[in-house]
Design an enzyme around this catalytic site. Sequence first.
Site, PDB file in Angstrom:
ATOM      1  N   ASP A   8       0.849  -1.189   0.000  1.00  0.00           N
ATOM      2  CA  ASP A   8       0.000   0.000   0.000  1.00  0.00           C
ATOM      3  C   ASP A   8       0.885   1.239   0.000  1.00  0.00           C
ATOM      4  OD1 ASP A   8      -2.072   1.759   0.154  1.00  0.00           O
ATOM      5  OD2 ASP A   8      -2.714   1.223   2.176  1.00  0.00           O
ATOM      6  N   ASP A 103      -2.842   2.377  -6.077  1.00  0.00           N
ATOM      7  CA  ASP A 103      -1.779   2.449  -5.070  1.00  0.00           C
ATOM      8  C   ASP A 103      -1.707   1.266  -4.132  1.00  0.00           C
ATOM      9  OD1 ASP A 103      -4.183   3.081  -3.850  1.00  0.00           O
ATOM     10  OD2 ASP A 103      -3.312   4.557  -2.506  1.00  0.00           O
ATOM     11  N   GLU A 104      -2.465   0.212  -4.366  1.00  0.00           N
ATOM     12  CA  GLU A 104      -2.359  -0.957  -3.482  1.00  0.00           C
ATOM     13  C   GLU A 104      -2.694  -2.236  -4.231  1.00  0.00           C
ATOM     14  OE1 GLU A 104      -5.237  -1.590  -0.328  1.00  0.00           O
ATOM     15  OE2 GLU A 104      -6.509  -0.004  -1.156  1.00  0.00           O
TER      16      GLU A 104
END
Length: 360
Positions: A8, A103-104
């Site tokens: 993350d 983003d993760e």
Amino acid sequence: MRKIIHCDCDCFYASVEMRDDPNLRGRPLAVGGASDRRGVISTCNYEARSFGVHSAMPSAQAKKLCPDLIVVPGNMKKYREVSGQIRDIFLEYSDTIEPLSLDEAFLDVSDSARCRGSATLIAEEIRRRVRERLGITISAGVAPNKFLAKIASDWRKPDGLTVIVPEAVDEFVLRLPVHKIHGVGRVTAEKMHRQGIRTCADLRNFSLIELVQSYGKFGRRLYELCRGIDERPVDSDSSRKSVSVEHTFSEDLVALPDWQEQLTELYIRLLERLENLDDRYQISGAAVKVKYGDFSLMTQERASQSCRITEFKHLLQQCWDKRAEPIRLLGVGVKLRDLRADLGPEQLPLPLPGAERLSA
């Protein structure tokens, strides 16, 4: 026993902006819409969070909490490019990747030979390489399943690594607050607290039947998670599940004709996006979303194999009938069915008689 890593990025959009403009470092920064245009914060750095600023907060409210807050517009093209670079690094360690957003992502490294097969060493190496190559930080969690890996990645943010080895799962889960369980929102957490449930250890005092009676289908999930059980595999299917467009208005839309006028414009944008969709997809549903002045949401949806504007108008009318109040946001979208996934693995054509002899 699976080896799962959840990666993350730390305040991703803001981190990219600080990387590209060092003058922004150490100052409260948010990425989002302008406060004088009813913009909303997409993300912010930790300096801004210390003032109480958070994602989905109106930019005007954020500026009141933090007068020195710098709000910069987002650049999705740049963020997607950085996300792709991060994914390229992930692919050097595993082909089984489940992105949750730009983003993760989850990685299943159970069968990876990298770093002597150690998920912990792989996570450390990924974090180092992202920091050195791209100039941003990643927090990671390593655990035997997705539920625990995701919680672990948030345990020591920012720029942290938390590892939950199989023999430590029970000890970790027993002291885990129930609000850390995905799906336990404020209302559910308050209900649990009234029942004396504050940790997973407290949840274990209730039988499966009792939890299902109190929380419906989610009760079975709670029964498993409070024992650290999560059998979901990392799903590397990259199929699209939906396509949607939405718009936040500079002034609330008060009357139904105003809603309908904006719906037509959004519908045209939706059709433009659908034109670029691969033939493998079939529409399976239609949906309309509205956000009211108090930021509460209402969504109406129906099964559909078409994309007629009459269907969206009908769903919009349902929203109006249920709550005829001014709205600040309107969105329309469709759910998708991946026909290729329905067919299963592609079968190669069988060779014609004599084909081997002819090609020899």
